[in-house]
Design an enzyme around this catalytic site. Sequence first.
Site, mmCIF file in Angstrom:
data_model
loop_
_atom_site.group_PDB
_atom_site.id
_atom_site.type_symbol
_atom_site.label_atom_id
_atom_site.label_comp_id
_atom_site.label_asym_id
_atom_site.label_seq_id
_atom_site.Cartn_x
_atom_site.Cartn_y
_atom_site.Cartn_z
ATOM 1 C CB SER A 173 44.222 -49.896 -17.888
ATOM 2 O OG SER A 173 45.010 -50.626 -18.807
ATOM 3 C CG ASP A 205 39.753 -49.469 -24.737
ATOM 4 O OD1 ASP A 205 40.699 -49.979 -25.359
ATOM 5 O OD2 ASP A 205 39.710 -49.392 -23.494
ATOM 6 C CG HIS A 251 43.253 -48.528 -23.063
ATOM 7 N ND1 HIS A 251 42.229 -49.125 -22.350
ATOM 8 C CD2 HIS A 251 44.362 -48.600 -22.256
ATOM 9 C CE1 HIS A 251 42.691 -49.541 -21.175
ATOM 10 N NE2 HIS A 251 43.974 -49.224 -21.090
#
EC number: 2.3.1.31
Length: 528
Positions: free
Chosen positions: A154, A438, A467
């Site tokens: 991320s 995701d 995610h």
Amino acid sequence: MSDNTPTPQKNPDTNPYASLISQQIAIIPSFTLESGVTLNNVPVAYKTWGKLNEKADNCLVICHALTGSADVEDWWGPLLGLNKAFDPTRFFIFCGNVIGSPYGTISSVTTNPETGKPFGPEMPGSSVKDDVRLHYIILKSLGVRSVAAVVGGSMGGMTVLEYPLNTPPGFVRAIIPLATSARHSAWCISWGEAQRQSIYSDPDYKDGYYYEIEEEGGKVDLARQPARGLAAARMAALLTYRSRDSFESRFGRRAGGGKSSVPKGGVRIMGGQETTDPSVPSESDLAAKSPSWRAWREHNDGHRSAGARPISRSGSEGPAHREGDAAQAEVVKTQDVKANGNKIGTGGEAPPKIFSAQSYLRYQGDKFTGRFDANCYIHITRKLDTHDLSAPSRDTSLSSLSSGLPSSPDATEEELNARLIHALSLEPPALVIGIESDGLFTTSEQRELAAGIPDAELVVIPSPDGHDGFLLEFEAINGWVEGWLKRKMPEFYERRVINPEEYVQGEEGFGIKKESVFGEAEADVTRW
């Protein structure tokens, strides 16, 4: 030794968020941001495991996500340990806290040496490139000559991608970005804006100067913040971290109550719904309320700041108004509207039904406000918005690939894409990992990374968790990361730097052993 050498912090910061972590904090005398603003006496929080080998080239750098900390054991614990991907007996493992985070590195909750008060909304903005350059100073002070690999997901994946471009050429040998992107998308920017607007709309935000209590002569209280707005922002963020199928399978239309503080012992068996919670209204309590009162309560369920019911359109005061604020505080509590039956309409006497998914979001929002700061949240989401791998670094003090990237303020879309392709071509060998479901950092963005990096492998992990799969699919991620490192860097697996018998082994296996404080992983996502 240069004048800008980091020194250990002698007087620990009183920041209550940083105190949640056992870590080291160094002070860098001076640091200039990409914006050109120079900060003095900059605290940098970090944590390490293992030790350097003789060549000082066995360093693994782990990069945390938006609300994470330097404590890898908390949010990626199952990957850290003997014979795991992050093995302290083979590697020197480093994780630094980013600028803007409340967990120790300089941020809005850090005391500004010029004013003696927290920076608050006056904390200068930072970029991912700034984080890399700041952590590079710490790594050099620790004796690291080169980094074997940088790993993160991320926002941490953005940091991973920036590392080779914002440190001297050859300093980073390989990278492993997970669930990230080469530049922040319009979709992600929009979600960040919606979350910031939630914070701004809270009356307690006060333009970011909420730390100072006027009635107490400007006394600083870091625990004081726009909690309702921050909780709402967190709820919105959680929806982007998971997937529709994940929520549907875990919650469906089931009723939920959430955690509540009730006395132990005793149960009401007459005079009202059977319950152990003394705050649940009795039959007579409910009967005394008018239909309009019940409608008002259902309409405002979940509204944390609901006070006494206002005068109705007819000009009359309902029973709730006459009973005062204390009575209203009771009806907006989560525990007052637990699963008390199946009536949802306003005509019945049962309190409104609370769905399990609602209860989960409310619990997570409230929990988050106890461990994070609203100004810090705004700072970091804006940092994410600036992420663009093709943007050259403005810093000229360090010879890096990023400072040499082409730049033009009037670049066309084609030129911007060409710059991105060029930036990716400068990256070292990479293992790119994406999560199939995701919706925030899509698999197409992972394909873009893998296609642009000269020596890259792409792995897509099937997961229903969206995610957050990069924080939950421990076994799969461990297998791919460790396997790739063994193939690319076999020398680190020929000998250990720490005798396994001297290493204190933690929990074995890849299951979540405890609830994470700084990550999204829950031992049981339906437990709250």
